[in-house]
Design an enzyme around this catalytic site. Sequence first.
Site, short mmCIF file in Angstrom:
data_model
loop_
_atom_site.label_atom_id
_atom_site.label_comp_id
_atom_site.label_asym_id
_atom_site.label_seq_id
_atom_site.Cartn_x
_atom_site.Cartn_y
_atom_site.Cartn_z
N ASP A 127 -2.27 0.36 -5.54
CA ASP A 127 -1.40 -0.28 -4.56
C ASP A 127 -2.12 -0.53 -3.24
O ASP A 127 -1.83 -1.50 -2.54
CB ASP A 127 -0.15 0.59 -4.32
CG ASP A 127 0.84 0.51 -5.48
OD1 ASP A 127 0.68 -0.42 -6.32
OD2 ASP A 127 1.75 1.35 -5.55
N THR A 164 9.60 3.55 -1.81
CA THR A 164 9.12 4.62 -2.70
C THR A 164 7.92 5.35 -2.12
O THR A 164 7.44 6.30 -2.74
CB THR A 164 8.73 4.03 -4.06
OG1 THR A 164 7.73 3.01 -3.86
CG2 THR A 164 9.93 3.41 -4.76
N TYR A 194 6.04 6.35 1.89
CA TYR A 194 6.23 7.29 2.99
C TYR A 194 7.71 7.52 3.26
O TYR A 194 8.17 8.64 3.52
CB TYR A 194 5.53 6.73 4.24
CG TYR A 194 5.34 7.70 5.37
CD1 TYR A 194 5.56 9.06 5.22
CD2 TYR A 194 4.93 7.25 6.62
CE1 TYR A 194 5.38 9.95 6.26
CE2 TYR A 194 4.76 8.12 7.69
CZ TYR A 194 4.98 9.47 7.50
OH TYR A 194 4.80 10.34 8.55
N ASN A 195 8.50 6.45 3.19
CA ASN A 195 9.94 6.56 3.42
C ASN A 195 10.58 7.61 2.52
O ASN A 195 11.41 8.41 2.96
CB ASN A 195 10.58 5.19 3.19
CG ASN A 195 12.09 5.26 3.04
OD1 ASN A 195 12.81 5.36 4.01
ND2 ASN A 195 12.56 5.19 1.81
N LYS A 196 10.22 7.61 1.25
CA LYS A 196 10.82 8.56 0.31
C LYS A 196 10.45 9.99 0.69
O LYS A 196 11.28 10.90 0.57
CB LYS A 196 10.37 8.25 -1.12
CG LYS A 196 11.00 9.16 -2.18
CD LYS A 196 10.55 8.75 -3.57
CE LYS A 196 11.17 9.66 -4.62
NZ LYS A 196 10.72 11.06 -4.49
#
Length: 266
Positions: free
Chosen positions: A45, A159, A161-163
């Site tokens: 990614d 999915t 850093y936010n997660k």
Amino acid sequence: MKYTLVYREDELSNDIKDQFHKYASENNLIEDSKSPDLIISIGGDGTMLEAFHANKHRLDKVAFLGIHTGHLGFYADWQPNELEMLASLIATKPLQYIEYPLVKINIITENEEVQLLALNEFTVKNIEKTLVMKIKINHEDFEMFRGDGLCISTPSGSTGYNKSLGGAVIHPTLESIQVSEMASINNRVYRTIGSPLLLPKHHCIDLYPQHKTVISLTLDHLSMQMKDIISIQCTVADEKIRFARYRPFPFWNRVRDAFIGSQHMD
């Protein structure tokens, strides 16, 4: 079909690059780094993020596709042992794609105005002390944030850093941005909402630093520091990223495979 490759500088990625060029030539695909129709990322990614930022000025003209060389990524769908089939599909099937939303960031300082796009997320931190930000939503006062920082993510970036910050995983067809807190201060004196916020398209969040200090910013995999920031506005961008689809890759299957694995459902 014109294509170009973006790849990691490791032995495996270089080998896959050479193999794909061979199969592409056999299928009469044209390599064109200046004006490709398809940008193929070889790596993970992170490599796709590099490809996106290098080509964000022509998002309406290209589609992206990922070949992963490590763990299955959210943007890299194809495996190295599928190169021959992939080249054939690109040559014989019409280009179809899905579009994912991006976050647009507009930063105003005392000396300039900067506009940015992020595919995964944009973060704001104060490297010297607690970050204090007045937050407005749709130009109305919302809260005074105090804490380590804020993360503004796209649905496809939800999915990442936010997660890890306790944010929700959002399907990429929902045109939205999510705001998640990093270690907010909540006591009898200072209060924040304490929950991630999901903003739809045409809504905006404005951040106003309350101290004149150097602010640390990240834009996906890129880091920078800025000072004398007056305001930062984040909203769903008008631009979108296109991902080529030559076979279905359901989003929730990716989420399951990435975080849960092949557990038995008893």
